[in-house]
Design a protein around this motif. Structure first.
Motif, PDB file in Angstrom:
ATOM      1  N   ILE A 123       0.830  -1.220   0.000  1.00 26.79           N
ATOM      2  CA  ILE A 123       0.000   0.000   0.000  1.00 26.79           C
ATOM      3  C   ILE A 123       0.861   1.266   0.000  1.00 26.79           C
ATOM      4  N   LEU A 124       2.143   1.127   0.367  1.00 28.13           N
ATOM      5  CA  LEU A 124       3.045   2.285   0.353  1.00 28.13           C
ATOM      6  C   LEU A 124       3.443   2.655  -1.073  1.00 28.13           C
ATOM      7  N   ALA A 125       3.241   1.737  -2.015  1.00 29.25           N
ATOM      8  CA  ALA A 125       3.646   1.973  -3.407  1.00 29.25           C
ATOM      9  C   ALA A 125       2.439   2.126  -4.330  1.00 29.25           C
ATOM     10  N   LEU A 126       1.257   2.297  -3.750  1.00 30.56           N
ATOM     11  CA  LEU A 126       0.022   2.300  -4.537  1.00 30.56           C
ATOM     12  C   LEU A 126      -0.223   3.670  -5.186  1.00 30.56           C
ATOM     13  N   ALA A 127      -0.611   3.659  -6.472  1.00 29.07           N
ATOM     14  CA  ALA A 127      -1.033   4.900  -7.131  1.00 29.07           C
ATOM     15  C   ALA A 127      -2.544   4.996  -6.937  1.00 29.07           C
ATOM     16  N   PHE A 128      -2.981   5.855  -6.020  1.00 24.90           N
ATOM     17  CA  PHE A 128      -4.400   5.915  -5.657  1.00 24.90           C
ATOM     18  C   PHE A 128      -5.232   6.563  -6.748  1.00 24.90           C
ATOM     19  N   LYS A 129      -6.413   5.955  -7.008  1.00 27.10           N
ATOM     20  CA  LYS A 129      -7.413   6.580  -7.869  1.00 27.10           C
ATOM     21  C   LYS A 129      -8.305   7.452  -6.983  1.00 27.10           C
ATOM     22  N   PRO A 130      -9.090   8.378  -7.602  1.00 21.38           N
ATOM     23  CA  PRO A 130     -10.011   9.181  -6.788  1.00 21.38           C
ATOM     24  C   PRO A 130     -10.941   8.267  -5.994  1.00 21.38           C
ATOM     25  N   ALA A 131     -10.941   8.455  -4.658  1.00 19.02           N
ATOM     26  CA  ALA A 131     -11.624   7.516  -3.771  1.00 19.02           C
ATOM     27  C   ALA A 131     -12.627   8.252  -2.893  1.00 19.02           C
ATOM     28  N   SER A 132     -13.732   7.577  -2.572  1.00 21.92           N
ATOM     29  CA  SER A 132     -14.673   8.192  -1.631  1.00 21.92           C
ATOM     30  C   SER A 132     -14.554   7.567  -0.246  1.00 21.92           C
ATOM     31  N   VAL A 133     -14.146   6.298  -0.180  1.00 21.35           N
ATOM     32  CA  VAL A 133     -13.970   5.632   1.112  1.00 21.35           C
ATOM     33  C   VAL A 133     -12.632   4.910   1.097  1.00 21.35           C
ATOM     34  N   VAL A 134     -11.855   5.125   2.152  1.00 20.18           N
ATOM     35  CA  VAL A 134     -10.624   4.346   2.340  1.00 20.18           C
ATOM     36  C   VAL A 134     -10.711   3.713   3.719  1.00 20.18           C
ATOM     37  N   ALA A 135     -10.613   2.389   3.788  1.00 18.45           N
ATOM     38  CA  ALA A 135     -10.610   1.679   5.067  1.00 18.45           C
ATOM     39  C   ALA A 135      -9.201   1.179   5.347  1.00 18.45           C
ATOM     40  N   LEU A 136      -8.693   1.544   6.521  1.00 17.77           N
ATOM     41  CA  LEU A 136      -7.436   0.986   7.043  1.00 17.77           C
ATOM     42  C   LEU A 136      -7.849   0.286   8.332  1.00 17.77           C
ATOM     43  N   ASN A 137      -8.280  -0.975   8.211  1.00 18.26           N
ATOM     44  CA  ASN A 137      -8.817  -1.675   9.385  1.00 18.26           C
ATOM     45  C   ASN A 137      -7.701  -2.513  10.029  1.00 18.26           C
ATOM     46  N   PHE A 138      -7.057  -1.945  11.029  1.00 19.16           N
ATOM     47  CA  PHE A 138      -5.956  -2.608  11.747  1.00 19.16           C
ATOM     48  C   PHE A 138      -4.750  -2.887  10.845  1.00 19.16           C
ATOM     49  N   THR A 139      -4.476  -1.961   9.932  1.00 16.06           N
ATOM     50  CA  THR A 139      -3.342  -2.104   9.016  1.00 16.06           C
ATOM     51  C   THR A 139      -2.243  -1.089   9.295  1.00 16.06           C
ATOM     52  N   LEU A 140      -2.609   0.162   9.630  1.00 13.14           N
ATOM     53  CA  LEU A 140      -1.587   1.213   9.811  1.00 13.14           C
ATOM     54  C   LEU A 140      -0.575   0.825  10.892  1.00 13.14           C
ATOM     55  N   GLN A 141      -1.035   0.101  11.908  1.00 17.00           N
ATOM     56  CA  GLN A 141      -0.149  -0.296  13.019  1.00 17.00           C
ATOM     57  C   GLN A 141       0.988  -1.218  12.557  1.00 17.00           C
ATOM     58  N   PHE A 142       0.855  -1.839  11.383  1.00 18.11           N
ATOM     59  CA  PHE A 142       1.913  -2.697  10.836  1.00 18.11           C
ATOM     60  C   PHE A 142       2.837  -1.951   9.869  1.00 18.11           C
ATOM     61  N   ILE A 143       2.529  -0.687   9.579  1.00 18.54           N
ATOM     62  CA  ILE A 143       3.379   0.132   8.697  1.00 18.54           C
ATOM     63  C   ILE A 143       4.459   0.796   9.557  1.00 18.54           C
ATOM     64  N   ILE A 155      -3.348   9.275   0.968  1.00 18.31           N
ATOM     65  CA  ILE A 155      -4.776   8.917   1.051  1.00 18.31           C
ATOM     66  C   ILE A 155      -5.620  10.191   1.043  1.00 18.31           C
ATOM     67  N   ARG A 156      -5.199  11.169   1.821  1.00 16.21           N
ATOM     68  CA  ARG A 156      -5.936  12.445   1.880  1.00 16.21           C
ATOM     69  C   ARG A 156      -6.038  13.096   0.499  1.00 16.21           C
ATOM     70  N   GLN A 157      -4.940  13.059  -0.251  1.00 19.25           N
ATOM     71  CA  GLN A 157      -4.928  13.649  -1.601  1.00 19.25           C
ATOM     72  C   GLN A 157      -5.897  12.944  -2.541  1.00 19.25           C
ATOM     73  N   SER A 158      -6.104  11.643  -2.318  1.00 21.05           N
ATOM     74  CA  SER A 158      -6.949  10.876  -3.242  1.00 21.05           C
ATOM     75  C   SER A 158      -8.434  10.970  -2.883  1.00 21.05           C
ATOM     76  N   LEU A 159      -8.733  11.475  -1.669  1.00 23.29           N
ATOM     77  CA  LEU A 159     -10.140  11.476  -1.209  1.00 23.29           C
ATOM     78  C   LEU A 159     -10.968  12.572  -1.866  1.00 23.29           C
ATOM     79  N   LEU A 160     -12.152  12.189  -2.324  1.00 20.53           N
ATOM     80  CA  LEU A 160     -13.089  13.132  -2.943  1.00 20.53           C
ATOM     81  C   LEU A 160     -13.873  13.887  -1.862  1.00 20.53           C
ATOM     82  N   PRO A 161     -14.399  15.069  -2.187  1.00 24.11           N
ATOM     83  CA  PRO A 161     -15.269  15.773  -1.236  1.00 24.11           C
ATOM     84  C   PRO A 161     -16.433  14.869  -0.833  1.00 24.11           C
TER      85      PRO A 161
END
Ligand SMILES: Nc1ncnc2c1ncn2[C@@H]1O[C@H](C[S@+](CC[C@H]([NH3+])C(=O)[O-])CC(=O)[O-])[C@@H](O)[C@H]1O
Ligand SMILES: O=C(O)C(=O)Cc1ccccc1
Length: 247
Positions: A123-143, A155-161
């Motif tokens: 996920i650190l190398a992902l090219a994000f598409k415009p997104a309305s929902v991003v779920a990080l369910n118990f994943t960030l703690q492993f980064i 993630i913030r940059q990819s999020l739509l209004p």
């Protein structure tokens, strides 16, 4: 999903290796996560309900660190918004393989599920598409901690209004008394779910180098630094919590 019980840390190990999402863990993962994370089933089911409020037409819903696809399936069942697609991403090939099998099996059991793509990748190398929902369910703690701000900024940059990030994590607490109390209660939760003291101790030593929880204050400050405007906790059970972060 497999109903095999988690006995990974049941026998004494001369040396406890660092925890990894390998074939052995994948086989018992549904049992492991349910018996280890207080509130997990409630969080997963409600993630679908929350996501339906934030989904925007013709956008992507990401499940980052999707494991066997439990969150992906909740998103697919609850979101009815036109033109949405779920993208599940995990860097464990064993997880991805089982996730694809599980999601395919679900297709025949439900009608009108959102289309899904399961990607094996970092996920650190992902090219994000415009997104309305991003779920990080118990994943960030492993980064790795030094990578977390950059990931959240992307993630913030990819999020739509109108969209949202939903972030679930194990918490640590800056207040020592609060930290000890909730850690002890979590151990009691695991014991009540059939884990022995040996299993609890060996699992703790397996995860201590690979899973580094932050406090609620650290999460809030980092999310604001990443450009989110508002952080709203919506669930906490013992030392596990889930937050909504708005763009
Ligand atoms: N850099 C990375 N890139 C992609 N995946 C990663 C990375 N690092 C770790 N993972 C993946 O993140 C997942 C974390 S488990 C998520 C539970 C799931 N969300 C659930 O709601 O059932 C949490 C837990 O087991 O406590 C694993 O599948 C890793 O392979
Ligand atoms: O087991 C624990 O103590 C945890 O903190 C949660 C967990 C759940 C599944 C895999 C790794 C960590």
């Amino acid at each position: 999903m497999s109903k095999e019980p988690d006995r990974i840390f049941a026998q004494p190990l001369a040396q406890v290796p660092d925890f990894a999402f390998n074939e052995d863990v994948v086989r018992v993962f549904p049992d492991m996560i349910k018996r280890s994370v207080p509130g997990y089933p409630t969080i997963v089911e409600n993630l679908g309900v929350l996501a339906a409020q934030f989904a925007q037409p013709n956008s992507v819903l990401y499940d980052l660190g999707s494991s066997l696809g439990a969150v992906t399936q909740a998103l697919r069942r609850h979101v009815r918004t036109e033109g949405c697609q779920v993208i599940a991403v995990d860097n464990s090939s064993a997880m991805v393989e089982r996730c694809r099998e599980y999601l395919n099996a679900q297709n025949s059991m439900y009608q009108e599920l959102l289309p899904v793509k399961v990607v094996e990748g970092d996920i650190l190398a992902l090219a994000f598409k415009p997104a309305s929902v991003v779920a990080l369910n118990f994943t960030l703690q492993f980064i790795a901690p030094e990578q977390r701000l950059a990931l959240l900024s992307r993630i913030r940059q990819s999020l739509l209004p109108g969209g949202a990030l939903i972030l679930s994590e194990k918490l640590r607490f800056s207040d020592d008394e609060e930290h000890t109390l909730l850690t002890d209660l979590h151990i009691a939760f695991k014991r009540a779910n059939g884990y022995s003291d040996l299993e609890i101790a060996q699992k703790r030593s397996a995860i201590e180098n690979v899973m580094k929880p932050d406090s609620l204050e650290e999460h809030r400050e980092r999310l604001l630094a990443a450009g989110f405007s508002k952080v709203v906790p919506w669930f906490q059970c013992l030392n596990f919590a889930s937050l909504i972060a708005l763009p």
